[in-house]
Design an enzyme around this catalytic site. Structure first.
Site, PDB file in Angstrom:
ATOM      1  N   HIS A 125       3.464  -4.959   2.838  1.00  0.00           N
ATOM      2  CA  HIS A 125       2.730  -5.527   4.044  1.00  0.00           C
ATOM      3  C   HIS A 125       3.635  -7.066   4.282  1.00  0.00           C
ATOM      4  CE1 HIS A 125       0.260  -2.451   5.312  1.00  0.00           C
ATOM      5  NE2 HIS A 125       0.226  -2.305   3.894  1.00  0.00           N
TER       6      HIS A 125
ATOM      7  N   SER B  92       1.023  -1.217  -0.112  1.00  0.00           N
ATOM      8  CA  SER B  92      -0.038   0.025  -0.071  1.00  0.00           C
ATOM      9  C   SER B  92       0.856   1.253   0.028  1.00  0.00           C
ATOM     10  CB  SER B  92      -1.037   0.044   1.151  1.00  0.00           C
ATOM     11  OG  SER B  92      -0.360   0.022   2.267  1.00  0.00           O
TER      12      SER B  92
ATOM     13  N   TYR C 268      16.314 -10.085   2.400  1.00  0.00           N
ATOM     14  CA  TYR C 268      15.891  -8.889   1.785  1.00  0.00           C
ATOM     15  C   TYR C 268      17.099  -8.039   1.341  1.00  0.00           C
ATOM     16  CZ  TYR C 268      11.036  -9.597   3.116  1.00  0.00           C
ATOM     17  OH  TYR C 268       9.811 -10.278   3.284  1.00  0.00           O
TER      18      TYR C 268
ATOM     19  N   LEU D  43       5.190 -10.691   1.910  1.00  0.00           N
ATOM     20  CA  LEU D  43       5.581 -11.650   0.900  1.00  0.00           C
ATOM     21  C   LEU D  43       5.540 -13.063   1.345  1.00  0.00           C
ATOM     22  CD1 LEU D  43       6.948 -12.823  -1.687  1.00  0.00           C
ATOM     23  CD2 LEU D  43       9.157 -11.852  -0.277  1.00  0.00           C
TER      24      LEU D  43
END
Length: 226
Positions: free
Chosen positions: A120, A95, A166, A122
Site C-alpha cells: 500500500h 496486505s 520501483y 512506502l
C-alpha cells in the site's frame, strides 16, 4: 491462514561494538538501527510520515489513519518499520490480495488466502530522505516476502514519476491501474516472489520474533541512491 516464517535470511546479526571507555558509553540501550514489524501503537507515527510525504506531492494519502490501524491489526506481519534510536524513519505496509489485478477493494481489504502482497505504501521521514533508506527498506521487505511460503508476488500502484524508482527495485510494469483516486491515475507494477524454494527450505520455520530485529547499516547500504 498462511504461516509466517522468520526473516533471518536477510537480517544480519548486530556486530558487537568496539570497547569504549565508560565516559563515552551510550546512555541508553536502544539499538542504533532496527527493523521490525509495525503494530497499532506505531499508527500515529506512520500516518504523520505518510501525510507529510504524500499530501505535499499528490494531495492524497494512500492510507488514512483508521486504515493504517486496520491493516496493522489484521496483518502486522506484512508491515516493516525502520527505527533509528527508537524513532520511526521509514516504513512499508502491505496486505494480501487474491486477484490478478488490483481493484478498489484492494485499498481496504486483506485476503488471508491470497498469494499476492499488495504494498500500500512506502514512505520515509523527511529528515532521512536522500540517504537511500527507501530502496534499502524495500529490498529487505522483498527478501522477507521470499520467506513466506504462500506468497508468489508483490504488486503496487504508483504515479508515473515513481516508475523508475520501483524499477530499480526489480518491479515491472503491468499496465494502467483500474483504480483512480480523485483526479489521480496510477500504473500497476509487480515483482515475482515465487521460484525461491531454496531460500524457503533454508529459512527457519519460526514466527517473526517478538523483540526488534536489529539491522546494522553498512557503507554499501548508505551509498544507495534514493
Amino acid at each position: 491462514m498462511m504461516s509466517v516464517v522468520g526473516a533471518q535470511p536477510f537480517i544480519k546479526p548486530m556486530q558487537s561494538s568496539p570497547s569504549v571507555s565508560p565516559g563515552i558509553q551510550r546512555r541508553h540501550t536502544l539499538p542504533a538501527s532496527e527493523v521490525r514489524p509495525l503494530n497499532t501503537q506505531d499508527a500515529i507515527s506512520v500516518f504523520e510520515i505518510e501525510r507529510e510525504a504524500f499530501i505535499s506531492v499528490s494531495g492524497e494519502c494512500p492510507l488514512h489513519l483508521d486504515e493504517v490501524r486496520h491493516f496493522l491489526t489484521l496483518c502486522p506481519e506484512l508491515s516493516m518499520g525502520w527505527f533509528e534510536e527508537g524513532r520511526l524513519v521509514a516504513f512499508i505496509i502491505g496486505s494480501l490480495w487474491d486477484q490478478d489485478r488490483l481493484t478498489t477493494d484492494a485499498l481496504t481489504l486483506h485476503k488471508p488466502c491470497g498469494s499476492t502482497v499488495h504494498i500500500h505504501v512506502l514512505a520515509v521521514h523527511r529528515t532521512f530522505r536522500q540517504q537511500g533508506k527507501g530502496p534499502i527498506l524495500m529490498w529487505r521487505y522483498l527478501q522477507y516476502l521470499r520467506c513466506l511460503p504462500n506468497v508468489r508476488r508483490a504488486v503496487l500502484m504508483c504515479e508515473d514519476f515513481l516508475i523508475p524508482f520501483y524499477r530499480k527495485s526489480g518491479f515491472k510494469v503491468l499496465g494502467r491501474c483500474a483504480i483512480t483516486v480523485a483526479n489521480l491515475t496510477f500504473t500497476e507494477m509487480w515483482y515475482p516472489i515465487s521460484g525461491h524454494a531454496y531460500m524457503r527450505r533454508n529459512s527457519e520455520a519460526i514466527r517473526f520474533p517478538q523483540h526488534p530485529l536489529t539491522v546494522p547499516l553498512t557503507k554499501t547500504d548508505e551509498q544507495v541512491d534514493v
